[in-house]
Design a protein around this motif. Structure first.
Motif, PDB file in Angstrom:
ATOM      1  N   GLY A   1      -4.126  -8.139  -1.716  1.00 25.33           N
ATOM      2  CA  GLY A   1      -5.258  -7.058  -1.132  1.00 25.33           C
ATOM      3  C   GLY A   1      -6.661  -7.544  -1.950  1.00 25.33           C
ATOM      4  O   GLY A   1      -7.316  -6.607  -1.909  1.00 25.33           O
ATOM      5  N   ILE A   2      -6.846  -8.707  -2.373  1.00 29.70           N
ATOM      6  CA  ILE A   2      -8.291  -8.795  -2.843  1.00 29.70           C
ATOM      7  C   ILE A   2      -9.162 -10.162  -2.215  1.00 29.70           C
ATOM      8  O   ILE A   2     -10.515 -10.324  -2.400  1.00 29.70           O
ATOM      9  N   CYS A   3      -8.529 -11.019  -1.404  1.00 27.18           N
ATOM     10  CA  CYS A   3      -9.243 -12.047  -0.645  1.00 27.18           C
ATOM     11  C   CYS A   3     -10.036 -11.855   0.655  1.00 27.18           C
ATOM     12  O   CYS A   3     -10.848 -12.123   1.064  1.00 27.18           O
ATOM     13  N   GLY A   4      -9.262 -10.868   1.445  1.00 28.02           N
ATOM     14  CA  GLY A   4      -9.684 -10.214   2.622  1.00 28.02           C
ATOM     15  C   GLY A   4      -9.577 -11.375   3.891  1.00 28.02           C
ATOM     16  O   GLY A   4     -10.313 -11.238   4.848  1.00 28.02           O
TER      17      GLY A   4
ATOM     18  N   HIS B   1      -4.050 -15.944   5.664  1.00 22.81           N
ATOM     19  CA  HIS B   1      -3.506 -15.241   4.475  1.00 22.81           C
ATOM     20  C   HIS B   1      -4.054 -16.032   3.110  1.00 22.81           C
ATOM     21  O   HIS B   1      -4.193 -17.292   3.292  1.00 22.81           O
ATOM     22  N   ASP B   2      -4.244 -15.575   2.060  1.00 25.16           N
ATOM     23  CA  ASP B   2      -4.307 -16.259   0.749  1.00 25.16           C
ATOM     24  C   ASP B   2      -3.721 -15.378  -0.442  1.00 25.16           C
ATOM     25  O   ASP B   2      -2.734 -15.816  -0.904  1.00 25.16           O
ATOM     26  N   CYS B   3      -4.420 -14.538  -1.059  1.00 26.24           N
ATOM     27  CA  CYS B   3      -3.727 -14.030  -2.204  1.00 26.24           C
ATOM     28  C   CYS B   3      -2.887 -13.194  -2.053  1.00 26.24           C
ATOM     29  O   CYS B   3      -1.860 -12.994  -2.983  1.00 26.24           O
ATOM     30  N   ARG B   4      -2.521 -12.393  -0.831  1.00 28.12           N
ATOM     31  CA  ARG B   4      -1.427 -11.514  -0.568  1.00 28.12           C
ATOM     32  C   ARG B   4      -1.276 -10.490  -1.712  1.00 28.12           C
ATOM     33  O   ARG B   4      -0.393 -10.033  -2.032  1.00 28.12           O
TER      34      ARG B   4
ATOM     35  N   CYS C   1      -1.720  -7.664   3.913  1.00 27.00           N
ATOM     36  CA  CYS C   1      -0.555  -8.261   2.998  1.00 27.00           C
ATOM     37  C   CYS C   1      -0.040  -7.139   2.196  1.00 27.00           C
ATOM     38  O   CYS C   1       0.915  -7.388   1.735  1.00 27.00           O
TER      39      CYS C   1
ATOM     40  N   THR D   1      -4.908  -3.679   3.006  1.00 26.28           N
ATOM     41  CA  THR D   1      -4.823  -4.808   3.604  1.00 26.28           C
ATOM     42  C   THR D   1      -3.610  -5.139   4.236  1.00 26.28           C
ATOM     43  O   THR D   1      -2.334  -4.531   3.676  1.00 26.28           O
TER      44      THR D   1
ATOM     45  N   CYS E   1      -6.459 -11.993   5.298  1.00 22.94           N
ATOM     46  CA  CYS E   1      -5.339 -11.468   6.332  1.00 22.94           C
ATOM     47  C   CYS E   1      -5.907 -10.390   7.386  1.00 22.94           C
ATOM     48  O   CYS E   1      -5.806  -9.174   7.330  1.00 22.94           O
TER      49      CYS E   1
HETATM   50  S1  FES Z   1      -4.028 -12.097   1.885  1.00 27.40           S
HETATM   51 FE1  FES Z   1      -5.670 -11.654   0.553  1.00 27.40          FE
HETATM   52  S2  FES Z   1      -6.290  -9.638   0.988  1.00 27.40           S
HETATM   53 FE2  FES Z   1      -4.559  -9.935   2.305  1.00 27.40          FE
END
Ligand code: FES
Ligand code: HEM
Lengths: 224, 253
Positions: free
Chosen positions: B61-64, B56-59, B84, B82, B66
């Motif tokens: 819904g924009i980094c892709g 996970h990263d952004c949580r 997250c 997504t 998860c």
């Molecule tokens: S954690 Fe970034 S899109 Fe889900």
């Protein structure tokens, strides 16, 4: 040109074009076969016409052989690659959009190939059931009696069942194949895609009913 | 609410993995799916057990990052969402939830639910660029682009490269991803210089990474959290055909 036979999209384009030509063939073949409903005169005259085409019929046969060979070769090659790209399956997988028809293209395809060989041996080369072969039977006008050959052939429940099973395979193959070829050739857009999917499905069902009507009519004693 | 989780555990890329059962207790419906997993992991850490590894990263819904297949659907049951951004109110008390990593030869599992998605980056590297002049910043609106083309390019550019399309595809194909990138650039004047070369190079790169071919199952579109449409694959196919015609034209000169 090389990419057409090597690239992932290129090979799909070859499959789509060969599939389209075979699709055209089976429409023409059905239209020709329905002359059986006009009695012995109709289909025997039709068969005579085809034979009289001479070299043209052989050119057609060679083209069809090349189409089938390309389609089968790439179909098998692509499917092997696809299976290798997806090792192991999910413990739980829900299919949201794909269909039974789309997931069984290789199996319906191979069934069609198997049937095609049997079909040619039976009705074109008369190796199977030579006793009903029209090569030895002539109608009153001295033409090959294709009508009697078909009627005798399909009066056997076994011959008819195998034929109907093969037509189910063709219908399933086309139920996915028709809309798929439009997508592969880029001949659709957001709004036409659902319409093409529906039209493809309906066309597959119509072709199925058309082909099956022949053994059905013979078994029911309507054509005799 | 209380849930039963079946989570894929795998120590490393070459290890054998298996589904392990966990109890997730006292989960609030307001939690996101990842917060639910955080809660389970806190319990595991307190019990001196190995926590579940997930990406996970952004949580937002924009980094892709998860990447989880939840109950057989990449990113879970809610459409265009997504993992997250998925909330526990989508589940019921007592539900069993299966959580698995993306499965494709081109995405080797690193650990548990984490897979290596760098194959997608290499497809981008192969052809996902444009040629621009160096120097000053170009004037805004100096290059005119029709509204329709701009909209299509924007729609295609929504792809976040999460790999759900690959995870959903019965062939493990990355065609939806590749098509989104090809379409994005092919719709704009800036992308024309490499257009013919790009579609060939990127599809070749896709196959080299071990992804499968596209059989037009359309599972990818159904799984995509950003609503990328299979229409872009038809666009890619058109670009490929155009490139072949252009190429044979050049050779005949
Ligand atoms: S954690 Fe970034 S899109 Fe889900
Ligand atoms: C009556 C004869 C046949 C017709 C009309 C036909 C038609 C088609 C069409 C229209 C497609 C879609 C192409 C595309 O998506 O672009 C297709 C796909 C396919 N065909 Fe056939 N086909 C026939 C016979 C066969 C045979 C004998 C095989 C044997 C292997 C076969 C195997 C396949 C496979 C595997 C695909 C799917 C390829 C993919 O998308 O991954 N077909 N066919």
């Amino acid at each position: 040109m090389l990419l057409l036979f090597k690239n992932t999209v290129g090979r799909k384009i070859v499959m789509a074009v060969t599939g389209l030509l075979m699709f055209g063939f089976i429409i023409g073949h059905l239209l020709g076969n329905t002359t059986i409903f006009t009695g012995p005169d109709g289909i025997n005259a039709y068969a005579e016409k085809l034979r009289n085409l001479g070299p043209l019929i052989w050119i057609m046969r060679v083209i069809m052989l090349v189409m089938v060979s390309l389609h089968v070769f790439f179909g098998v090659q692509i499917t092997l690659e696809d299976n290798a790209a997806k090792p192991g399956s999910y413990a739980m997988k829900r299919n949201l959009r794909s269909t039974f028809a789309s997931r069984s293209m290789i199996w319906t395809g191979l069934l069609i190939a198997g049937y095609l060989i049997y079909h040619l041996l039976q009705f074109t080369f008369h190796v199977i059931n030579p006793e009903i072969s029209s090569m030895k039977n002539f109608d009153s006008l001295g033409r090959h009696d294709v009508f009697s050959m078909l009627v005798h052939g399909f009066q056997s429940v076994l011959v008819s069942s195998v034929y109907i099973a093969a037509m189910i395979a063709v219908a399933l193959h086309l139920a996915h194949g028709i809309q798929s070829l439009f997508q592969t050739l880029g001949l659709n857009n957001d709004s036409s895609l659902p319409a093409i999917e529906k039209a493809g499905l309906i066309t597959a069902v119509i072709l199925f009913l058309g082909y099956v009507s022949i053994p059905a009519a013979i078994l029911a004693g309507i054509v005799k | 609410m209380d849930l039963i989780l079946f989570v894929w555990r795998q120590k490393g890329p070459d290890e054998k993995g298996l589904l392990e059962q966990f109890a997730a207790k006292d989960i609030s419906p307001e939690m996101s799916f990842l917060e639910m997993l955080d809660t389970v992991n806190e319990g595991l850490i307190k019990a001196a057990k190995e926590p579940i590894a997930f990406d996970h990263d952004c949580r937002e819904g924009i980094c892709g990052m998860c990447s989880q297949v939840i109950n057989g659907v990449p990113h879970g049951p809610q459409e265009k969402t997504t993992v997250c951004q998925l909330h526990m109110r989508n589940f019921k008390d007592g539900d069993s939830i299966y959580i698995e990593p993306w499965r494709a030869r081109a995405f080797p599992v690193i650990k548990d639910l984490i897979v290596d998605r760098s194959a997608l980056d290499r497809i981008i590297q192969a052809g996902g660029y444009i040629s621009v002049h160096t120097g000053g910043v170009p004037d805004a609106n100096a290059v005119l682009i029709s509204k329709d083309n701009a909209d299509t390019a924007m729609d295609a550019s929504e792809c976040i490269g999460c790999g759900a399309c690959v995870a959903a595809c019965p062939n493990g194909s990355a065609m939806l991803f590749t098509a989104a990138k090809v379409t994005h650039l092919a719709m704009l004047p800036q992308g024309q210089i490499e257009a013919a070369r790009r579609v060939c190079i990127m599809t070749e790169a896709m196959m080299k990474e071990g992804f499968g071919n596209c059989s037009n199952h359309y599972e990818c579109q159904a799984a995509c959290p950003k609503g990328i449409r299979v229409q872009f694959i038809a666009k890619l196919n058109r670009e490929f055909i155009k490139a072949q015609i252009k190429d044979s034209g050049k050779r005949n000169q």
